[in-house]
Design an enzyme around this catalytic site. Structure first.
Site, PDB file in Angstrom:
ATOM      1  CB  CYS A   1      55.355 -38.174  35.227  1.00  0.00           C
ATOM      2  SG  CYS A   1      53.842 -38.485  34.340  1.00  0.00           S
ATOM      3  CG  ASP A   2      56.386 -37.819  39.141  1.00  0.00           C
ATOM      4  OD1 ASP A   2      56.908 -36.961  38.401  1.00  0.00           O
ATOM      5  OD2 ASP A   2      55.257 -37.706  39.621  1.00  0.00           O
TER       6      ASP A   2
ATOM      7  CB  CYS B   1      52.140 -39.906  36.384  1.00  0.00           C
ATOM      8  SG  CYS B   1      52.918 -40.203  34.789  1.00  0.00           S
TER       9      CYS B   1
END
Ligand code: NAP
Length: 307
Positions: A135-136, A132
């Protein structure tokens, strides 16, 4: 208490089904398992949902859909879906919180990123291996990251990563991208992004955290090590059907089979969105499926009352 419609999954398909069912004055519950909003909530920019504008991110769009559901009286419950059983005109839905009764059930559990399955992938998950970008990406500011895959997800996420990383290298097993032309063109003209063609990742290596990937050129057989700080895997999706695949008909790839009105092989049980066998998996088609499923649930209950 028996509800009218129980929807499993709170992505665009489930939220749209919830909106239509609740606007149809049905008692409607959406069961979500932690992550709200489905895959759209892990997408930064949504360019191909009609009416979405660049100032609205994926999570914001999902939040708006959710608020619209709440406005019409949908109840949200955070529970893990375990399965269902149809007994006469009642469907018993089991979750980690117990058993709920409903007249109709809409499976909108979507799909999840597939694992690549190479050596070192599991050991480095969360330690440089990610599924993701939204997200990261922030963890890889001014770093060099690899993106594995050549589809829409891989290229869209690779382009997003260029806003953070110093360099993004896409590793693709063929000499042509699967991604749509507009994304492929953007990738090819992005100075921070390069593409390693005809190559597969044999191993993700590192000492606790990712330090490199070992690549094999599928045409020449040559093996090379490429130092990277992170690896993002975008090699396709797997439908979330584990809890229902023994009862509902699935295709050869495990997607739920429905008719054009989202009916599965069990009366009163519908499927909508990415979990369903279909030719185009997008937020807009998921929302379309959800609308149909919601309306079909209304019709099904009307006929039940008449029966
Ligand atoms: P996808 O279209 O199935 O693409 C998967 C990619 O991973 C392909 O390039 C495939 O290579 C590669 N791959 C698969 N297994 C591999 C392996 N073992 N080793 C190396 N590479 C491997 O999946 P997706 O990109 O996640 O997209 C899923 C669906 O969502 C698609 O219908 C897509 O159009 C849609 N989507 C749309 C958007 C958008 O419209 N903005 C954004 C994201 C996703 P090959 O090309 O060689 O098969």
């Amino acid at each position: 208490m028996k509800v009218d419609v129980m929807i499993i999954g709170g992505g665009p398909a489930g939220l749209s089904a919830g909106l239509y069912a609740a606007r149809g004055m049905l008692d409607t519950v959406i069961i979500e398992n932690g992550g709200m909003g489905g895959q759209i909530a892990t997408t930064d920019a949504v360019e191909n949902y009609p009416g979405a504008t660049p100032d609205v991110t994926g999570p914001q769009l999902a939040q708006r859909m959710r608020e619209q559901c709440l406005q019409f009286g949908v109840t949200f419950q955070t529970e893990a879906f375990k399965g269902f059983e149809k007994k006469g005109q009642t469907i018993a839905v089991t979750t980690d919180h117990g058993v709920h009764e409903t007249k109709t059930l809409i499976i909108a559990t979507g799909a999840q990123p597939r694992k690549l399955g190479c050596k070192g992938e599991d050991e480095h998950r969360g330690m440089g291996v990610s599924y993701c970008a939204t997200c990261d990406a922030n963890f890889f500011r001014n770093r060099h990251v690899a993106v594995v895959g050549g589809g829409d997800t891989a290229i869209e996420e690779a382009l997003y990563l260029t806003k953070f990383a110093s360099k993004v290298t896409v590793i693709h097993r063929r000499d042509q991208l699967r991604a749509t032309r507009i994304l492929a063109d953007r990738a090819k003209s992005n100075a921070k992004l390069d593409i390693v063609w005809d190559s597969v990742v044999e191993e993700v290596a590192g000492d606790g955290i990712v330090q490199s990937v070992w690549l094999k050129n599928v045409k020449t057989g040559k093996i090379t090590e490429m130092p990277v700080d992170g690896v993002f895997m975008f090699v396709g999706q797997a439908p979330q059907t584990q809890q229902v695949a023994n009862q509902l008909t699935v295709d050869s790839r495990g997607y739920l089979v429905t008719d054009a009105n989202m009916h599965t092989n069990i009366d009163g049980v519908f499927a909508a969105g990415d979990v369903r066998e279909k030719s185009l998996r997008q937020a807009v088609t998921a929302a379309g499926d959800g609308a149909i499923a919601g309306v079909q649930a209304i019709r099904y209950i009307e006929n039940m009352i008449e029966a």
